[in-house]
Every structure is written in structure tokens, then in C-alpha cells.
Design a protein around this motif. Structure first.
Motif, short mmCIF file in Angstrom:
data_model
loop_
_atom_site.label_atom_id
_atom_site.label_comp_id
_atom_site.label_asym_id
_atom_site.label_seq_id
_atom_site.Cartn_x
_atom_site.Cartn_y
_atom_site.Cartn_z
N ALA A 319 0.85 -1.21 0.00
CA ALA A 319 0.00 0.00 0.00
C ALA A 319 0.88 1.25 0.00
O ALA A 319 0.64 2.18 -0.77
CB ALA A 319 -0.92 -0.01 1.21
N ASP A 320 1.93 1.25 0.83
CA ASP A 320 2.82 2.42 0.91
C ASP A 320 3.54 2.65 -0.42
O ASP A 320 3.64 3.78 -0.90
CB ASP A 320 3.85 2.25 2.03
N ILE A 321 4.04 1.56 -1.02
CA ILE A 321 4.80 1.68 -2.28
C ILE A 321 3.89 2.23 -3.38
O ILE A 321 4.25 3.17 -4.09
CB ILE A 321 5.38 0.31 -2.71
N PHE A 322 2.71 1.65 -3.53
CA PHE A 322 1.82 2.03 -4.62
C PHE A 322 1.19 3.41 -4.40
O PHE A 322 1.00 4.17 -5.35
CB PHE A 322 0.73 0.98 -4.85
N ASP A 323 0.87 3.73 -3.14
CA ASP A 323 0.22 5.02 -2.88
C ASP A 323 1.15 6.19 -3.17
O ASP A 323 0.70 7.28 -3.50
CB ASP A 323 -0.29 5.10 -1.43
N ASN A 324 2.46 5.98 -3.05
CA ASN A 324 3.41 7.07 -3.26
C ASN A 324 3.85 7.22 -4.71
O ASN A 324 4.49 8.19 -5.07
CB ASN A 324 4.67 6.86 -2.39
N ALA A 325 3.54 6.23 -5.57
CA ALA A 325 4.02 6.27 -6.96
C ALA A 325 3.05 7.03 -7.85
O ALA A 325 1.84 6.85 -7.76
CB ALA A 325 4.21 4.85 -7.47
N HIS A 326 3.61 7.87 -8.73
CA HIS A 326 2.77 8.59 -9.71
C HIS A 326 2.58 7.75 -10.97
O HIS A 326 1.51 7.74 -11.57
CB HIS A 326 3.44 9.92 -10.12
N VAL A 327 3.66 7.06 -11.37
CA VAL A 327 3.62 6.26 -12.60
C VAL A 327 3.96 4.81 -12.25
O VAL A 327 4.97 4.55 -11.59
CB VAL A 327 4.65 6.78 -13.64
N ILE A 328 3.11 3.88 -12.67
CA ILE A 328 3.43 2.45 -12.57
C ILE A 328 3.87 2.03 -13.97
O ILE A 328 3.13 2.25 -14.94
CB ILE A 328 2.19 1.61 -12.15
N ALA A 329 5.07 1.47 -14.10
CA ALA A 329 5.61 1.16 -15.43
C ALA A 329 5.95 -0.32 -15.53
O ALA A 329 6.54 -0.90 -14.63
CB ALA A 329 6.86 1.99 -15.69
N SER A 330 5.56 -0.93 -16.66
CA SER A 330 5.87 -2.35 -16.87
C SER A 330 5.75 -2.67 -18.35
O SER A 330 5.24 -1.86 -19.12
CB SER A 330 4.89 -3.24 -16.09
N THR A 331 6.21 -3.86 -18.74
CA THR A 331 5.91 -4.31 -20.10
C THR A 331 4.42 -4.64 -20.15
O THR A 331 3.77 -4.79 -19.11
CB THR A 331 6.72 -5.56 -20.48
N LEU A 332 3.89 -4.79 -21.35
CA LEU A 332 2.46 -5.08 -21.50
C LEU A 332 2.10 -6.40 -20.81
O LEU A 332 1.10 -6.48 -20.09
CB LEU A 332 2.09 -5.14 -22.98
N VAL A 333 2.93 -7.43 -21.01
CA VAL A 333 2.63 -8.74 -20.40
C VAL A 333 2.75 -8.65 -18.88
O VAL A 333 1.94 -9.20 -18.15
CB VAL A 333 3.55 -9.84 -20.99
N SER A 334 3.77 -7.90 -18.39
CA SER A 334 3.95 -7.78 -16.93
C SER A 334 2.87 -6.95 -16.25
O SER A 334 2.80 -6.92 -15.02
CB SER A 334 5.32 -7.18 -16.61
#
Length: 617
Positions: A319-334
Motif C-alpha cells: 500500500a505504501d509503495i503504490f500510494d506514493n508512486a505517480h507512474v506504474i511502469a511495466s511491459t504489457l505482459v507484466s
């Protein structure tokens, strides 16, 4: 179903390679490392058991191992027999000579460590296909929800919507880039940023993401390859955007690592407690078989309490990691990674969308309310191994589909900052309706006075001939390669070695065929004349040069035959990529009569002849 056809073909191909192809050929094709040495083992922050391995031979051969790809171990006996271990593993990280592999557990590690003559090879990627099949099923069955609306807009006849917004000014962008950003901000459903070579597509995309984050707390950014994801992540972090990278980066620098999910997880204040809980659980598990019934029950109850506390901590850290991130980045499959389960985003950005299979795009689209595609469908297409599936339409990407059916959502970037005007002109006319223009600072930029920016060395008088060297490596033309190196040496001599080193003038040598690339690389390694400039010379296939640029580009076309057969050089998008890598000087070597059978190359030859004629007057 075309994707099913590709799946079956690739599965068969893998089986054939496993059964019939020798280790040396697999190594050369980047499908295998042999021999490898097992190194340390440890549990990573996601509680996965990791085995590190290294290779000491053939480290200069490029390989296809990268994060998330499945692999299998094998051993070779003295008489050459290959035995595969009966478990599969997954790549967590891979560099030129070292890999971190997620394996099933300590038992598997002991099996591997007890072996001599150990190797590792890529395994058929079942998971990616199953994820794509799952996404397509969801899209087809979607009803009365946002996914169904997006499907009908992107693939059907429903019209895309736009909001009325007061235009935002961006003085540091050109007018085409500025209107592209504004179109994205106004789009309710879909927008496309079409970025021909050198037009600042990444700059525009980063600006668009940055501006969107003023309106939305978090966005999802995806691309087909790990390399493309890394590139956009780097640019976003340079703008001060807090990026969370799901999956391991390809180019591992401290800067890149610091925004990976694993590194953030490990550096969370609650992680030491979670680590010690996991360690305790593993210790208790070892002792579970010993002791009395009461002792075992006590251990089970303690393990259960520890697991509950561990789960609590994991939820808190996530929750802490995701709440603080503005951009979530991954490959399409990931984007189907379990840590993203249940997460939904206002906007999804897909970079290099023209290289992504449509089915892969839908994996990520399921998680979003609107979609922004960026790329160039006139450059490299998606990689498809089954010719039949490609021919029947699998290689037609979602971006191509939308560009053709919904032109109102497309913004074309028109000013390019890379090429001399003469290099740009032909691809602009052929691929972009003559709409590209060279920025004033690059329009007439050159290396030598009275130099022609683009030339074609016709090898037909020299009677060079291509040779066939195997289905994947294709063809080679050694005499043409030798001539290319001679021309390169002459050009270096004209510029002057000191100037090249002082100004770091760089060179790219491109051939569509792997065999030609490997031959050129081996010749350069042994050339005393070229040795001082080794770090400034890159030799690669067209695909290997995607997204890159060099001051000087030499292209070896290889094909030379009496029938005018040019094979996959008929895929003109590849040629577009090759030509547009050059900033100031482009030299093409090829057999003019062979290539002239195709109208594109005939026109290109005529154009180059015209340019050279006018430069003489």
C-alpha cells in the motif's frame, strides 16, 4: 484464430530446436548459455528463491534472456547426450555474462550445483500466451462496462469522444508537439501520438504524462519490451516523476534500480521484520518433521501466526509503495503481474505501440479508462514468427487499426531534429506524405565540406554474390562487407583520427542479416586501423538499431542475385528504420540491378543519383 496459430508454431519451433539443434548453434542464436557456473543462492525481497549463474565463454554473443522469460537447465554428458532437468525457472535479471534465476527451491539448486557441464536455455513462453488468450477472452465477453466501450471505440464503429479544454501552452515544444499534448489531454477514450524518426516522440510523451499527472493521481505506462520501458522511465525520473517499475530493468544502473518494485520493497522500514518472519517460517518448516505431535502442533500454530503477521506486513508495504508512486511502469505482459491485481487506472500510455501485438495491448487496456498510444507504424513491426499468421493479419497492430479507422485521434509530429535534410527527404516522401521538415539546426549539418550526405555504392560491377548460411541467420555477402570496411576506413581517414576522437563522431554499421553483422563484427575486432575507434563503432541488425542514431551510417544490403530476389528487404519499414538512423552521412552498399526490381529501391537509387548530380554543380 491467428494468435493460436502463432502459439502453435512457436511451440513446435521450440520443440524442434530442443530436439535437433546442437548446443553451439543455440548459443550463436542467443537461445542458450553453455557452459555456465552456478553461484550464490538467496531469497529475494519477494520471497523467491534465486540462483545466480555466470558464463565465461561466448560473452560477446548477444542473447535473448530477459526478465520474466522462462528457462530450463540441462547437462551434457561426455558422449554429447543432453538431459533436461525436470523443472522450469524464470529469469529475474540478465546481463552479458550473469543471470539471476528464480528456481522452485533449495532442492532444485542442489540438483543444479551437483552437476558438471551445465547449460541453460530459453523455454517456450507459455505464460505470455495464456495471458494474451485470457485478455482476448475478457475483451470479447465484455458487456455493459468500460472495457466493452473501449473495444467498440478502438475496433468498432463507436466514435471517440473529446472534452473541450482551454489549450495549454508549452513554449519549449514545437507546435506539432504542443497540439499532440493538448489532444491527449482532451481525449476521453483514445489518442495517438505518431512520432516519425527524430521528431521527439519520447519528449512529447513525457510531457503528456507529466501534464496528465496534474489531473490524475496515478497512471500506467507500458511498452512491448523491457528496453522501451526503461527508456521512458529514465526520462520520467529526470523530470522528477516518482516511477514504480514492475519487473527488472534491462540496463541496470543505480538510478534504474532505485525505482524498481523489489528495491522499494526491500528499503521499506517494515521489511526487516517481514524478512525475519519469513526466515523463521523456513526454519520451523525444516523442523516440522521432527519432534512430538504436541511440538509439531505448536510449530504449526506459531507458523500460522507468523504467516498472518507476514501477510499484514506485505499488504502494508505494498500500500505504501503504490500510494506514493505517480507512474506504474511495466511491459504489457507484466501488467498482469499479481502485485497489480485489482488496480485500475484513469489513463494507460503504451509506448512503441506499433511494435506490440494487439492481444498484448489488451492485457493492459483491461486496467484503464482511456488509452494513449505512441509510436510509428511506418517503422519496425511486431515480431511474428509464423509467416502464415503474419500474412493473415496478426502483424496488423492495434495502433495501425486505430490510425486507419479513427484519423481524428491521431497527432503527427512533423519537425525532426536528427537528420540532414537530404537524408530525411526520401523517407518523408515515401512514408509520411512529405510532411516532415528538418529543424533549422540540423537541416544542413555535415561532417566534411563538399560532402554528399547520402550515397549508394553499387557493387554490381564487382560481381559480389550473396550466400545462404541457414534459415535464421539468412544471408551473407563477404566481399560487400570487406568493401564496406574499406570505405569506412577511407572516410575515417578523410575526417582525421584526432578529430573523430576529440568530437566523439560515432558510426553505425547496419545489415538486415545476422550473419553479415557477425562477419562485420569479427573483421572489425581484428582490424588494426579501426582499433582506436572501436568504442565509436556499433554493428547491429536493423532491429538492434531501433530508437538509436549515429553521425555516420553504413548499410550493407547483402542481396546480389540474377533473379532480383530481395527476401524480407521487401518489408520497407525495416529500410525506413535503417536509413533514418543517420544524422549527417548515409552510405548504402548494394547491388543496384538486384535491388532495382523493387520500386522503393529503384526510386531511392534515382533520388540519390539526383542529389549527387546537383551537389556537383
Amino acid at each position: 484464430m491467428l494468435l493460436r496459430m502463432e502459439y502453435e508454431y512457436e511451440k513446435e519451433e521450440f520443440k524442434r530446436q530442443t530436439e535437433t539443434m546442437g548446443i553451439a548453434r543455440k548459443v550463436k542464436r542467443g537461445l542458450c548459455w553453455y557452459p555456465v557456473t552456478p553461484g550464490r543462492t538467496y531469497y529475494n525481497s519477494l520471497n523467491q528463491f534465486i540462483l545466480e549463474i555466470t558464463r565465461t565463454e561466448d560473452t560477446d554473443i548477444e542473447h535473448n534472456f530477459e526478465f520474466g522469460r522462462p528457462v530450463c537447465f540441462f547437462r551434457q554428458s561426455a558422449d554429447g547426450q543432453i538431459t533436461y532437468f525436470n523443472f522450469t525457472a524464470t529469469v529475474s535479471y540478465a546481463s552479458e555474462a550473469r543471470m539471476a534465476i528464480i528456481i522452485p527451491g533449495a532442492g532444485a539448486a542442489m540438483e543444479v550445483e551437483s552437476c558438471d557441464h551445465l547449460g541453460i536455455q530459453l523455454y517456450f513462453d507459455e505464460t505470455s500466451y495464456q495471458t494474451m488468450f485470457g485478455a482476448l477472452t475478457d475483451v470479447l465477453q465484455a458487456k455493459d462496462n468500460r472495457l466493452a466501450e473501449l473495444r467498440d471505440i478502438l475496433l468498432g464503429t463507436a466514435k471517440p469522444g473529446f472534452r473541450e479544454l482551454y489549450p495549454v501552452r508549452f513554449p519549449w515544444l514545437n507546435s506539432a508537439q504542443e497540439s499532440a499534448v493538448n489532444k491527449v489531454l482532451c481525449a476521453r477514450d483514445v489518442a495517438i501520438v505518431h512520432g516519425p524518426p527524430g521528431t521527439g516522440k519520447t519528449t512529447t510523451l513525457v510531457e503528456t504524462i507529466y501534464e496528465t499527472l496534474h489531473r490524475e493521481p496515478q497512471v500506467l505506462v507500458c511498452a512491448q519490451s523491457n528496453m522501451a520501458v526503461d527508456w521512458i522511465c529514465e526520462k520520467l525520473t529526470d523530470r522528477g516523476v516518482n516511477v514504480l517499475r514492475i519487473g527488472n530493468p534491462t540496463r541496470v544502473t543505480d538510478k534504474m534500480l532505485s525505482f524498481t518494485y523489489e528495491r522499494r520493497f526491500e528499503s521499506h522500514p517494515a521489511y526487516p521484520e517481514l524478512w525475519s518472519i519469513r526466515k523463521n517460517i523456513r526454519e520451523l518448516h525444516k523442523h516440522l518433521r521432527r519432534g512430538t505431535y504436541e511440538e509439531r502442533e505448536g510449530m504449526r500454530s506459531r507458523m500460522s501466526r507468523l504467516r498472518d503477521r507476514g501477510t499484514q506486513l506485505e499488504i502494508q508495504i505494498n500500500a505504501d509503495i503504490f500510494d506514493n508512486a505517480h507512474v506504474i511502469a511495466s511491459t504489457l505482459v507484466s501488467s498482469s503481474h499479481h502485485v497489480l491485481n485489482g488496480r485500475h487506472f484513469g489513463t494507460l500510455f503504451i509506448d512503441e505501440a506499433a511494435q506490440a501485438l494487439e492481444a498484448a495491448c489488451w492485457i493492459a487496456i483491461r486496467k484503464a479508462d482511456r488509452v494513449i498510444l505512441a509510436g510509428d507504424h511506418c517503422q519496425l513491426p511486431a515480431t511474428i514468427k509464423c509467416y502464415e499468421a503474419a500474412r493473415n493479419g496478426l502483424e496488423r497492430t492495434l495502433m495501425e487499426e486505430v490510425v486507419a479507422s479513427k484519423p481524428s485521434v491521431v497527432s503527427l509530429l512533423k519537425v525532426q531534429y536528427r537528420m540532414h535534410e537530404s537524408i530525411m527527404h526520401f523517407p518523408s516522401e515515401w512514408f509520411y506524405n512529405g510532411e516532415l521538415e528538418a529543424a533549422p539546426e540540423v537541416r544542413h549539418r555535415g561532417i566534411l565540406d563538399l560532402d554528399t550526405p547520402i550515397s549508394w555504392i553499387d557493387t554490381s560491377d564487382m560481381e559480389f554474390k550473396e550466400e545462404f548460411v541457414g534459415e535464421t541467420f539468412g544471408r551473407i555477402n563477404r566481399e560487400e562487407a570487406n568493401l564496406l570496411l574499406k570505405e569506412l576506413e577511407t572516410y575515417i581517414h578523410h575526417i582525421g583520427g584526432h578529430r573523430i576522437l576529440d568530437e566523439q563522431i560515432d558510426f553505425g554499421l547496419i545489415s538486415p542479416y545476422k550473419a553479415q553483422v557477425q562477419y562485420l563484427r569479427s573483421k572489425i575486432k581484428t582490424s588494426a586501423t579501426l582499433r582506436p575507434y572501436y568504442s565509436l563503432i556499433t554493428v547491429n541488425t536493423v532491429d538492434g538499431f531501433q530508437g538509436q542514431e549515429r553521425d555516420v551510417i553504413f548499410i550493407s544490403l547483402v542481396r546480389a542475385n540474377d533473379d532480383g530476389q530481395i527476401g524480407f528487404l521487401k518489408d520497407l519499414r525495416r529500410m525506413n528504420v535503417a536509413i533514418t538512423r543517420a544524422r549527417m552521412k548515409l552510405v548504402i552498399l548494394g547491388d543496384a540491378p538486384t535491388m532495382s526490381h523493387h520500386p522503393f529501391y529503384r526510386k531511392l537509387l534515382e533520388y540519390i543519383a539526383e542529389i549527387n548530380k546537383s551537389s556537383l554543380h
